[in-house]
Design an enzyme around this catalytic site. Structure first.
Site, PDB file in Angstrom:
ATOM      1  N   ASP A 174       0.842  -1.206   0.000  1.00 11.76           N
ATOM      2  CA  ASP A 174       0.000   0.000   0.000  1.00 11.76           C
ATOM      3  C   ASP A 174       0.877   1.256   0.000  1.00 11.76           C
ATOM      4  O   ASP A 174       0.364   2.371  -0.039  1.00 11.76           O
ATOM      5  CB  ASP A 174      -1.019  -0.018   1.155  1.00 11.76           C
ATOM      6  CG  ASP A 174      -0.395  -0.129   2.521  1.00 11.76           C
ATOM      7  OD1 ASP A 174       0.839  -0.243   2.619  1.00 11.76           O
ATOM      8  OD2 ASP A 174      -1.155  -0.092   3.524  1.00 11.76           O
ATOM      9  N   SER A 175       2.210   1.056  -0.017  1.00 13.07           N
ATOM     10  CA  SER A 175       3.130   2.173  -0.290  1.00 13.07           C
ATOM     11  C   SER A 175       2.807   2.786  -1.648  1.00 13.07           C
ATOM     12  O   SER A 175       3.251   3.898  -1.953  1.00 13.07           O
ATOM     13  CB  SER A 175       4.583   1.681  -0.265  1.00 13.07           C
ATOM     14  OG  SER A 175       4.741   0.546  -1.092  1.00 13.07           O
ATOM     15  N   ASP A 204      -0.882  -6.159   0.217  1.00 14.33           N
ATOM     16  CA  ASP A 204      -1.327  -5.509   1.454  1.00 14.33           C
ATOM     17  C   ASP A 204      -2.842  -5.343   1.456  1.00 14.33           C
ATOM     18  O   ASP A 204      -3.431  -4.883   0.463  1.00 14.33           O
ATOM     19  CB  ASP A 204      -0.748  -4.083   1.525  1.00 14.33           C
ATOM     20  CG  ASP A 204       0.580  -4.025   2.248  1.00 14.33           C
ATOM     21  OD1 ASP A 204       0.792  -4.818   3.178  1.00 14.33           O
ATOM     22  OD2 ASP A 204       1.386  -3.156   1.875  1.00 14.33           O
ATOM     23  N   LYS A 242      -1.059  -9.416   3.266  1.00 17.72           N
ATOM     24  CA  LYS A 242      -0.270  -8.879   4.384  1.00 17.72           C
ATOM     25  C   LYS A 242      -1.151  -7.943   5.192  1.00 17.72           C
ATOM     26  O   LYS A 242      -1.870  -7.119   4.611  1.00 17.72           O
ATOM     27  CB  LYS A 242       0.987  -8.164   3.872  1.00 17.72           C
ATOM     28  CG  LYS A 242       1.822  -7.515   4.996  1.00 17.72           C
ATOM     29  CD  LYS A 242       3.238  -7.192   4.555  1.00 17.72           C
ATOM     30  CE  LYS A 242       3.408  -5.894   3.838  1.00 17.72           C
ATOM     31  NZ  LYS A 242       2.997  -4.699   4.608  1.00 17.72           N
ATOM     32  N   GLU A 292      -1.262  -5.510   8.963  1.00 17.58           N
ATOM     33  CA  GLU A 292      -0.415  -4.849   9.963  1.00 17.58           C
ATOM     34  C   GLU A 292      -1.059  -4.949  11.338  1.00 17.58           C
ATOM     35  O   GLU A 292      -2.249  -4.632  11.489  1.00 17.58           O
ATOM     36  CB  GLU A 292      -0.244  -3.360   9.611  1.00 17.58           C
ATOM     37  CG  GLU A 292       0.446  -3.124   8.281  1.00 17.58           C
ATOM     38  CD  GLU A 292       0.664  -1.642   7.977  1.00 17.58           C
ATOM     39  OE1 GLU A 292       0.388  -0.785   8.858  1.00 17.58           O
ATOM     40  OE2 GLU A 292       1.114  -1.343   6.861  1.00 17.58           O
ATOM     41  N   GLU A 340       9.398  -4.025  10.330  1.00 17.75           N
ATOM     42  CA  GLU A 340       9.837  -2.746   9.746  1.00 17.75           C
ATOM     43  C   GLU A 340      10.411  -1.841  10.835  1.00 17.75           C
ATOM     44  O   GLU A 340       9.777  -1.614  11.872  1.00 17.75           O
ATOM     45  CB  GLU A 340       8.654  -2.058   9.045  1.00 17.75           C
ATOM     46  CG  GLU A 340       9.039  -0.707   8.450  1.00 17.75           C
ATOM     47  CD  GLU A 340       8.021  -0.155   7.456  1.00 17.75           C
ATOM     48  OE1 GLU A 340       7.050  -0.857   7.096  1.00 17.75           O
ATOM     49  OE2 GLU A 340       8.219   1.004   7.037  1.00 17.75           O
TER      50      GLU A 340
HETATM   51  O1  KIV Z   1       3.588  -1.035   1.597  1.00 17.47           O
HETATM   52  C1  KIV Z   1       4.762  -1.415   1.563  1.00 17.47           C
HETATM   53  O2  KIV Z   1       5.480  -1.231   0.574  1.00 17.47           O
HETATM   54  C2  KIV Z   1       5.291  -2.103   2.722  1.00 17.47           C
HETATM   55  C3  KIV Z   1       6.784  -2.233   2.829  1.00 17.47           C
HETATM   56  C4  KIV Z   1       7.400  -0.947   3.223  1.00 17.47           C
HETATM   57  C5  KIV Z   1       7.180  -3.324   3.737  1.00 17.47           C
HETATM   58  O3  KIV Z   1       4.557  -2.510   3.586  1.00 17.47           O
END
Ligand code: KIV
Length: 269
Positions: free
Chosen positions: A45-46, A88, A116, A118, A185
């Site tokens: 989600d980056s 994510d 993924k 969090e 992280e």
């Molecule tokens: O969203 C993302 O790219 C991430 C990484 C920074 C691990 O969660």
């Protein structure tokens, strides 16, 4: 060559062979990264920051994640050895079990191989439910960017002993709940190494030193495209006139040999 699966990554941990993860958001870069030897592609989600220009990951929707997952899955399938695709679940898309299952359905049907999420102990019921439905899960601990407002900024986590001990306990609880992979992280390098030794599932690190089983970087960072603040754990692999493919291959080589991350890329307690 056959595709990378969860079992391939678990076997690599057992052989003490490091593996490499890179974010990908589209077909072209996904194919290039998988062809360069990257074992897992993270549709992170980056993308809210590097593609959409937001200053956090919070505005990203499940529709965005499904769209980019489908793009990555198509490109990845064209590589000689397709990588594992991990997506994510974005902010507030897994606050309840029903939301989490529905969000996972969307990205898995778009082509992800695992999701993924969090958080720590509160994820246990969701991880159990996803596992029961056959959805592999990566649990992201330490600096969890979706909680940036609660954390008071993008700060190293686990520097205090009680916090570090709690993180190891949480990791073990999430493994017992069924998490297949953990991601850490921005935590002190020693804590990351201790946590990696305390669980049997593979641990991926970013800003967590060289003691984890794998490394992940945001693709734009390792290609030197980040014009803003560059975190200390980032290395630009585009130096020496490399092509994108060569830079990705150099990243894979340095993770495997242990050359990346160097001590200067990590944090102390
Ligand atoms: O969203 C993302 O790219 C991430 C990484 C920074 C691990 O969660």
């Amino acid at each position: 060559m056959s595709s990378i699966t969860i079992r391939s990554l678990q076997a690599m941990k057992a052989r003490q062979e490091k593996f490499t993860v890179l974010t990908a958001y589209d077909a072209t870069f996904a194919q290039n990264a998988a062809s360069a030897g990257v074992e897992a592609l993270l549709v992170g989600d980056s993308l809210g920051m590097v593609l959409q220009g937001h200053n956090s990951t919070l505005p990203v929707s499940i529709g965005d994640m499904a769209y980019h997952t489908a793009c990555v899955a198509r490109g990845n399938a064209m590589a000689e050895r397709p990588a594992l695709v991990m997506t994510d679940l974005p902010f507030m898309s897994y606050g309840t079990l029903e939301q989490g299952l529905e969000s996972a359905r969307k990205v898995m049907q778009a082509g992800a191989h695992m999701v993924k999420v969090e958080g720590d102990d509160w994820l246990v019921p969701l991880i159990q439910a996803l596992s029961n439905q056959g959805v592999p899960v990566c649990a992201h601990l330490g600096l969890t960017p979706q909680s940036v407002n609660k954390l008071g900024g993008y700060r190293v986590q686990g520097r205090e002993k009680d916090h570090a001990d709690a993180m190891i306990r949480h990791a073990q609880t999430l493994e017992q709940a069924g998490a297949d992979i953990l991601l850490l992280e921005c935590v002190p390098s020693q804590l990351a190494a201790d946590l990696t030794a305390a669980v049997s599932v593979p641990v991926i690190g970013i800003g967590a030193g060289g003691g984890t089983d794998a490394q992940v970087l945001v693709m734009h960072d390792m290609l030197g495209l980040n014009a803003n603040h560059v975190p200390r754990f980032v290395k630009n692999f585009m130096i020496e006139g490399r092509t994108v493919q060569q830079a990705m291959a150099a990243y894979v080589d340095e993770v495997k040999s242990g050359a990346f991350p160097a001590e200067e890329h990590g944090f102390s307690a």
